[in-house]
Every structure is written in C-alpha cells, then in structure tokens.
Design an enzyme around this catalytic site. Structure first.
Site, PDB file in Angstrom:
ATOM      1  N   SER A 186      76.182  -5.438 -10.946  1.00  0.00           N
ATOM      2  CA  SER A 186      76.009  -6.094  -9.642  1.00  0.00           C
ATOM      3  C   SER A 186      75.406  -5.150  -8.612  1.00  0.00           C
ATOM      4  O   SER A 186      75.218  -5.526  -7.461  1.00  0.00           O
ATOM      5  CB  SER A 186      77.359  -6.611  -9.141  1.00  0.00           C
ATOM      6  OG  SER A 186      78.330  -5.577  -9.165  1.00  0.00           O
ATOM      7  N   ASN A 215      89.266  -4.361  -8.188  1.00  0.00           N
ATOM      8  CA  ASN A 215      89.557  -5.740  -7.792  1.00  0.00           C
ATOM      9  C   ASN A 215      90.015  -5.842  -6.338  1.00  0.00           C
ATOM     10  O   ASN A 215      89.541  -6.690  -5.582  1.00  0.00           O
ATOM     11  CB  ASN A 215      90.621  -6.354  -8.717  1.00  0.00           C
ATOM     12  CG  ASN A 215      90.166  -6.376 -10.159  1.00  0.00           C
ATOM     13  OD1 ASN A 215      88.998  -6.112 -10.452  1.00  0.00           O
ATOM     14  ND2 ASN A 215      91.079  -6.684 -11.075  1.00  0.00           N
ATOM     15  N   THR A 230      69.690 -44.584  20.714  1.00  0.00           N
ATOM     16  CA  THR A 230      70.649 -44.841  19.638  1.00  0.00           C
ATOM     17  C   THR A 230      69.833 -45.565  18.568  1.00  0.00           C
ATOM     18  O   THR A 230      68.911 -46.327  18.906  1.00  0.00           O
ATOM     19  CB  THR A 230      71.838 -45.727  20.085  1.00  0.00           C
ATOM     20  OG1 THR A 230      71.325 -46.994  20.462  1.00  0.00           O
ATOM     21  CG2 THR A 230      72.600 -45.120  21.257  1.00  0.00           C
ATOM     22  N   HIS A 231      70.115 -45.297  17.322  1.00  0.00           N
ATOM     23  CA  HIS A 231      69.317 -45.860  16.217  1.00  0.00           C
ATOM     24  C   HIS A 231      67.837 -45.478  16.331  1.00  0.00           C
ATOM     25  O   HIS A 231      66.976 -46.195  15.844  1.00  0.00           O
ATOM     26  CB  HIS A 231      69.425 -47.385  16.147  1.00  0.00           C
ATOM     27  CG  HIS A 231      70.814 -47.905  16.256  1.00  0.00           C
ATOM     28  ND1 HIS A 231      71.626 -48.137  15.165  1.00  0.00           N
ATOM     29  CD2 HIS A 231      71.560 -48.201  17.343  1.00  0.00           C
ATOM     30  CE1 HIS A 231      72.797 -48.576  15.570  1.00  0.00           C
ATOM     31  NE2 HIS A 231      72.796 -48.614  16.891  1.00  0.00           N
ATOM     32  N   SER A 243      46.886 -25.450  10.605  1.00  0.00           N
ATOM     33  CA  SER A 243      46.671 -25.932   9.245  1.00  0.00           C
ATOM     34  C   SER A 243      45.445 -25.213   8.692  1.00  0.00           C
ATOM     35  O   SER A 243      44.520 -24.890   9.430  1.00  0.00           O
ATOM     36  CB  SER A 243      46.430 -27.442   9.287  1.00  0.00           C
ATOM     37  OG  SER A 243      45.633 -27.847   8.186  1.00  0.00           O
ATOM     38  N   LYS A 272      45.177 -29.259  14.039  1.00  0.00           N
ATOM     39  CA  LYS A 272      46.637 -29.276  13.911  1.00  0.00           C
ATOM     40  C   LYS A 272      47.347 -28.089  14.547  1.00  0.00           C
ATOM     41  O   LYS A 272      46.864 -26.974  14.557  1.00  0.00           O
ATOM     42  CB  LYS A 272      47.036 -29.287  12.417  1.00  0.00           C
ATOM     43  CG  LYS A 272      46.638 -30.516  11.667  1.00  0.00           C
ATOM     44  CD  LYS A 272      47.556 -31.712  11.834  1.00  0.00           C
ATOM     45  CE  LYS A 272      48.998 -31.461  11.525  1.00  0.00           C
ATOM     46  NZ  LYS A 272      49.288 -31.610  10.105  1.00  0.00           N
ATOM     47  N   ASN A 279      51.339 -27.015  14.026  1.00  0.00           N
ATOM     48  CA  ASN A 279      52.502 -27.491  13.271  1.00  0.00           C
ATOM     49  C   ASN A 279      53.813 -26.845  13.712  1.00  0.00           C
ATOM     50  O   ASN A 279      53.842 -25.656  14.024  1.00  0.00           O
ATOM     51  CB  ASN A 279      52.302 -27.226  11.780  1.00  0.00           C
ATOM     52  CG  ASN A 279      51.184 -28.070  11.190  1.00  0.00           C
ATOM     53  OD1 ASN A 279      50.935 -29.177  11.654  1.00  0.00           O
ATOM     54  ND2 ASN A 279      50.508 -27.530  10.195  1.00  0.00           N
ATOM     55  N   GLU A 310      60.876 -26.790  11.214  1.00  0.00           N
ATOM     56  CA  GLU A 310      60.878 -27.347   9.854  1.00  0.00           C
ATOM     57  C   GLU A 310      61.566 -26.392   8.878  1.00  0.00           C
ATOM     58  O   GLU A 310      62.320 -26.805   7.997  1.00  0.00           O
ATOM     59  CB  GLU A 310      59.449 -27.622   9.383  1.00  0.00           C
ATOM     60  CG  GLU A 310      58.817 -28.828  10.044  1.00  0.00           C
ATOM     61  CD  GLU A 310      57.344 -28.956   9.668  1.00  0.00           C
ATOM     62  OE1 GLU A 310      56.996 -29.958   9.049  1.00  0.00           O
ATOM     63  OE2 GLU A 310      56.547 -28.049   9.970  1.00  0.00           O
ATOM     64  N   TYR A 368      92.120 -11.795 -11.053  1.00  0.00           N
ATOM     65  CA  TYR A 368      90.696 -11.493 -10.954  1.00  0.00           C
ATOM     66  C   TYR A 368      89.982 -11.929 -12.232  1.00  0.00           C
ATOM     67  O   TYR A 368      90.488 -11.742 -13.340  1.00  0.00           O
ATOM     68  CB  TYR A 368      90.457  -9.991 -10.726  1.00  0.00           C
ATOM     69  CG  TYR A 368      88.968  -9.650 -10.692  1.00  0.00           C
ATOM     70  CD1 TYR A 368      88.248  -9.755  -9.511  1.00  0.00           C
ATOM     71  CD2 TYR A 368      88.281  -9.304 -11.857  1.00  0.00           C
ATOM     72  CE1 TYR A 368      86.886  -9.504  -9.485  1.00  0.00           C
ATOM     73  CE2 TYR A 368      86.914  -9.050 -11.837  1.00  0.00           C
ATOM     74  CZ  TYR A 368      86.221  -9.153 -10.640  1.00  0.00           C
ATOM     75  OH  TYR A 368      84.869  -8.913 -10.620  1.00  0.00           O
ATOM     76  N   GLN A 416      82.407 -11.922  -9.175  1.00  0.00           N
ATOM     77  CA  GLN A 416      81.240 -11.112  -8.815  1.00  0.00           C
ATOM     78  C   GLN A 416      80.117 -12.014  -8.280  1.00  0.00           C
ATOM     79  O   GLN A 416      79.253 -11.571  -7.533  1.00  0.00           O
ATOM     80  CB  GLN A 416      80.755 -10.327 -10.042  1.00  0.00           C
ATOM     81  CG  GLN A 416      79.565  -9.440  -9.794  1.00  0.00           C
ATOM     82  CD  GLN A 416      79.376  -8.423 -10.911  1.00  0.00           C
ATOM     83  OE1 GLN A 416      80.154  -7.495 -11.033  1.00  0.00           O
ATOM     84  NE2 GLN A 416      78.360  -8.614 -11.735  1.00  0.00           N
ATOM     85  N   LYS A 453      79.043 -12.882  -4.199  1.00  0.00           N
ATOM     86  CA  LYS A 453      78.327 -12.064  -3.224  1.00  0.00           C
ATOM     87  C   LYS A 453      76.968 -12.613  -2.828  1.00  0.00           C
ATOM     88  O   LYS A 453      76.666 -12.746  -1.640  1.00  0.00           O
ATOM     89  CB  LYS A 453      78.182 -10.634  -3.744  1.00  0.00           C
ATOM     90  CG  LYS A 453      79.485  -9.922  -3.605  1.00  0.00           C
ATOM     91  CD  LYS A 453      79.561  -8.681  -4.433  1.00  0.00           C
ATOM     92  CE  LYS A 453      81.006  -8.432  -4.792  1.00  0.00           C
ATOM     93  NZ  LYS A 453      81.561  -9.454  -5.708  1.00  0.00           N
TER      94      LYS A 453
HETATM   95  N1  ARG Z   1      81.493  -5.789  -9.301  1.00  0.00           N
HETATM   96  C1  ARG Z   1      82.785  -6.422  -9.363  1.00  0.00           C
HETATM   97  C2  ARG Z   1      82.795  -7.658  -8.460  1.00  0.00           C
HETATM   98  O1  ARG Z   1      81.891  -7.788  -7.696  1.00  0.00           O
HETATM   99  C3  ARG Z   1      83.836  -5.459  -8.922  1.00  0.00           C
HETATM  100  C4  ARG Z   1      85.170  -5.735  -9.504  1.00  0.00           C
HETATM  101  C5  ARG Z   1      85.138  -5.547 -10.965  1.00  0.00           C
HETATM  102  N2  ARG Z   1      86.443  -5.608 -11.519  1.00  0.00           N
HETATM  103  C6  ARG Z   1      86.662  -5.650 -12.853  1.00  0.00           C
HETATM  104  N3  ARG Z   1      87.863  -5.693 -13.242  1.00  0.00           N
HETATM  105  N4  ARG Z   1      85.659  -5.695 -13.699  1.00  0.00           N
HETATM  106  O2  ARG Z   1      83.665  -8.461  -8.501  1.00  0.00           O
END
Ligand code: ARG
Length: 458
Positions: free
Chosen positions: A22, A109, A154-155, A276, A282, A284, A289, A316, A321, A324
């Site tokens: 990660s 964890n 309204t509407h 455009s 144009k 835009n 948007e 956990y 993971q 994130k």
């Molecule tokens: N990279 C892991 C996460 O984002 C960290 C925790 C990993 N823990 C484990 N027991 N493998 O969750």
C-alpha cells in the site's frame, strides 16, 4: 527488505508483493505516522519499556526522517510494503538496532487506525475552513444583491420572484449544515485506537491515556477489537462529504442553467469559462459541470467503504487497507470542488441584472399576490384563487400581462379590486411583501445577512 518473521522461508511472488503493498498511496500518511511513532516512543520511555536514552534516540531518528521528507529526501519510491514499514526500516538504517524497539506494544493495526484518524482530523479542519471561505464569498455576493430580483421556481416553472440574496442565503444555510456535520463527525474521528495492538491489547505496561492526550485525541477506544476494526468514522465522513457534493452539485446545476441563452441570468467571465474546440461562439461552464460530475465519485466512495465493511468478521482484516484510496480521493475532490466554487463566485460570474429585472416583470409570478389581495378584502382563499386563475387565463388569451388590465376590467371580475391593485403587481412590491419569518422580503433578507455576517466572522 521483508519485515515479517523468520517463519517464512521463501520470498513473495513479485506480483503478489506489489498486489499486497500500500506504500504507493499510504505514503500520504507519513507525517501522521511519524507523529504517532514519536509519541509512542516517548510513552515507551516513560513507562520503562525501553530506556529514556533509547526513547530519545528513536525520537531523534524519527525527526531526522521528518526532515528528510520535508527536504524531499525521503524516497517516495520506497520498496517497503507500507508507510509503517518504510519508516521503521529507515529508522533502523539511521539509528541501528535500537530502532527495532519502537514497535513494542503496538501493531500496524492500531498504528494505521491512529494515522488515518490524525490525517482525517487535519483534513476535516481544512475542509471546514474552505467551506467558511465559500460561505463568505456567497455572503458578499448576497450583500450586493438584496434588491436584485430573480425568478423563483418550483418544478422549474416560474413561481414567485425572489431577492437574489435570499436565493444565495439558502446555500449559505446548506453549507453551514455541512460544517455542523463535520464538527459532529470530527468527535468520532478524534478517538485513539493506539495501544489496542493487534486485536487484544498488550501485556506490556503501556499508557494509552498518555499517547491519546499527546496526540490531541479526545478519548480512547475502550474495546481493543472495536479499536482496530472500526471505520465508522470514515463512512460518516464520506457521507458528510457526499452531502457537501450534493449541495455543490445543485448550485452548479443552477449556474449551468443560468448561463444558458434560455435563462441568461449570468454571464461567465473569461477567468472561469472555457471555449469549444470546434464552435467559435461557445463559452462553456466547464467548472460547474466538473463539480457536478465529480459528485459521482464521492458518492461512489461512500458505497465503496460501506461495501468494504459489511462482511468483515472481527477484528482487523486486510480489506481495511482498501479504506485509504477512497478516503484520500474524497478529501481531495471535496476540497478542490469547494475551492473551485469559491473562485466561480469570486470572479467567474456576473449577474445580468437588466435581464433579471426584465424576466421578473414579464410573467404571472405576481398572481399569488392578487389572490392574497382578495383574501385581505375578506374573500375566501379558494374563491380568490378561482378568480385569479380566470384572470390569468384571460390575459394569456389576449397575450397581455396582469398589469395591462384596466381598472374597469379588474372591477368587472370582482368589485373588491381598486386602484391600489396596480401597486401590488410590481415585482419589487411582490418581494417586499413576503415578510413572514424566513421569507424573501428585503427586510427579512437584510436581517439574515446581518445574522450571517456576525456568525461567519465569529
Ligand atoms: N497497510 C495496512 C493497512 O493499510 C497496515 C496494517 C497491516 N496490518 C496487518 N496485520 N497486515 O491496513
């Protein structure tokens, strides 16, 4: 370098190694990971789990990593599995074997949960500031446009005219609810899981209250399983973020409509509009948007997070993971969208006041006022409603407006009408008369502007 135990004989399949890692995205948690580790090391020293000298050595090593990262010398392309290992490995490189003592009494964890909460807490405060800034810009625009009238719908059918300030104040209210929600979410983000260790706590004499206090948390989790597996705070934040995007998207939709030739309520300035590649005429509204479009990914992330959570057994699981990237993208998207909207109101639009005033005086959006006029003369509302309905029908047939009827024609329909009816038809009058609490009258709007001026400045 592999960080796990000697239980393994063989290295990871290279594809799986990458699949498992990660570091590519959780490197964003580097500063928080350092904050967390510094406080953890202090605690280990105070509790005699490591010696005070070792604690100081570890802290110095971690501070050096911070310096390296600030000078962009901490390698962004780290080979470690995640940010926690990257820091630990570098620490051991810098200070040697003492660095191996840092991870006593904690697990990745509780560590990752701590980092993520510290990171999100900081981002919530930044989003709140940006929303405050947007509210102020809307307030300034509103203050300049108390007397500017805009058709109210309204509407998406013309209903009754409004003070433009009243219309903008509605969004200030919405963004305030968003800010209030963030304050509430922040309370549950700001709870420390640190010291829950892998899932069950630890036999080492750690001091969770110390680390919690030093990191600015309001409280700690009192159940170690809940501490390491809870992501409610991330879901709640995403849900608050989704509502911010709903509000921004609604405002965007209005700007897009307003900028069309059909409405022509605003013109877009060159600073915030695009051309455009094919049609030379144009201009835009790409910015609103994009804001409207980007709301989709934020809603998607909310569903993504809920789906990650729904089948997780205690405690956990590596699934976590996956929390994130959606969270990081949500924060980035919301911050950019709020800022872009602020710029649009600051320098991206001009309200076409002549056209707005022409629009509100050339329709039947004063019809309710005629009915109310009759009600004030003692005619039951339903009957008044019928009378005005017939009048509108007559006008449409003759292709005229209510103000074009003669006094005789008014009186023919109902003897209750007299000369003062003409005054009541003027859009400024129509708006001025809506004096009920929360209504669009200039008086009520001025009160609200004053109220918001002091609220947003305090
Ligand atoms: N990279 C892991 C996460 O984002 C960290 C925790 C990993 N823990 C484990 N027991 N493998 O969750």
């Amino acid at each position: 370098m592999k960080n796990w135990s000697s239980r393994f004989d063989e290295g990871l399949n290279p594809f799986i190694e990458k699949f498992n890692a990660s570091i590519e995205f959780d490197i964003s948690l580097l500063q928080e990971d350092l904050d967390c580790s510094i406080v953890h090391a202090q605690m280990l020293g105070r509790q005699g789990i490591i010696s005070p000298a070792e604690a100081i050595q570890i802290q110095k090593g971690l501070e050096q990593i911070r310096q390296e990262s600030l000078q962009e010398k901490f390698p962004t392309e780290v080979t470690a599995e995640d940010v926690h290992y990257a820091v630990e490995n570098r620490l051991i490189e810098i200070i040697g074997a003492v660095g191996k003592k840092l991870h006593s009494g904690r697990s990745r964890n509780d560590q990752v949960g701590t980092d993520l909460r510290l990171w999100l807490r900081r981002k919530i405060d930044q989003i709140d500031q940006k929303l405050n800034c947007l509210q102020r810009i809307l307030l300034i625009t509103a203050q300049k446009n108390i007397q500017t009238l805009i058709p109210g719908y309204t509407h998406l059918q013309r209903a009754q005219p409004l003070s433009l300030a009243h219309h903008l104040l509605a969004y200030i209210e919405m963004f305030q609810r968003d800010r209030d929600r963030l304050v509430d979410v922040r309370k549950r983000v700001n709870i420390s899981p640190l010291g829950a260790a892998a899932l069950a706590g630890t036999s080492l004499p750690i001091d969770r209250l110390f680390t919690s206090k030093e990191l600015g948390f309001e409280d700690i989790y009192y159940n170690s399983l809940d501490a390491v597996s809870d992501r409610d705070f991330a879901v709640e934040f995403s849900s608050a973020a989704a509502l911010i995007m709903v509000h921004l998207s609604r405002l965007s939709e209005e700007i897009i409509l307003w900028a069309s030739d059909e409405f022509a309520f605003v013109s877009l300035t060159d600073r915030c509009a695009t051309g455009s590649s094919l049609m030379p005429q144009k201009k835009n509204p790409d910015v609103p948007e994009l804001i409207r479009g980007k709301s989709g990914r934020v809603f998607g992330h909310l569903i993504g997070l809920l789906s990650i959570m729904k089948g997780l057994p205690m405690a956990y699981n590596k699934d976590l993971q996956e929390d994130k990237e959606p969270l990081f993208d949500t924060v980035k998207t919301v911050m950019n969208a709020v800022e872009a909207m602020s710029i649009v109101f600051d320098e991206g639009l001009e309200f076409l006041k002549d056209n707005l005033s022409e629009k509100v005086s050339s329709d039947f959006s004063n019809a309710t006022d005629v009915a109310d006029y009759l009600v004030k003369k003692g005619i039951p509302f339903r009957q008044a409603y019928e009378i005005v309905g017939a009048l509108v029908k007559l006008c449409i047939k003759r292709d005229i407006l209510l103000r074009d009827l003669t006094l005789n024609e008014w009186k023919e329909i109902s003897p209750a009408f007299s000369e003062d009816i003409f005054d009541r038809l003027i859009p400024q009058q129509v708006v001025a008369s809506r004096t009920s609490l929360g209504g669009t009258s200039f008086e009520r709007v001025a009160e609200q502007l004053e109220n918001w001026t002091s609220r947003l400045n305090s």
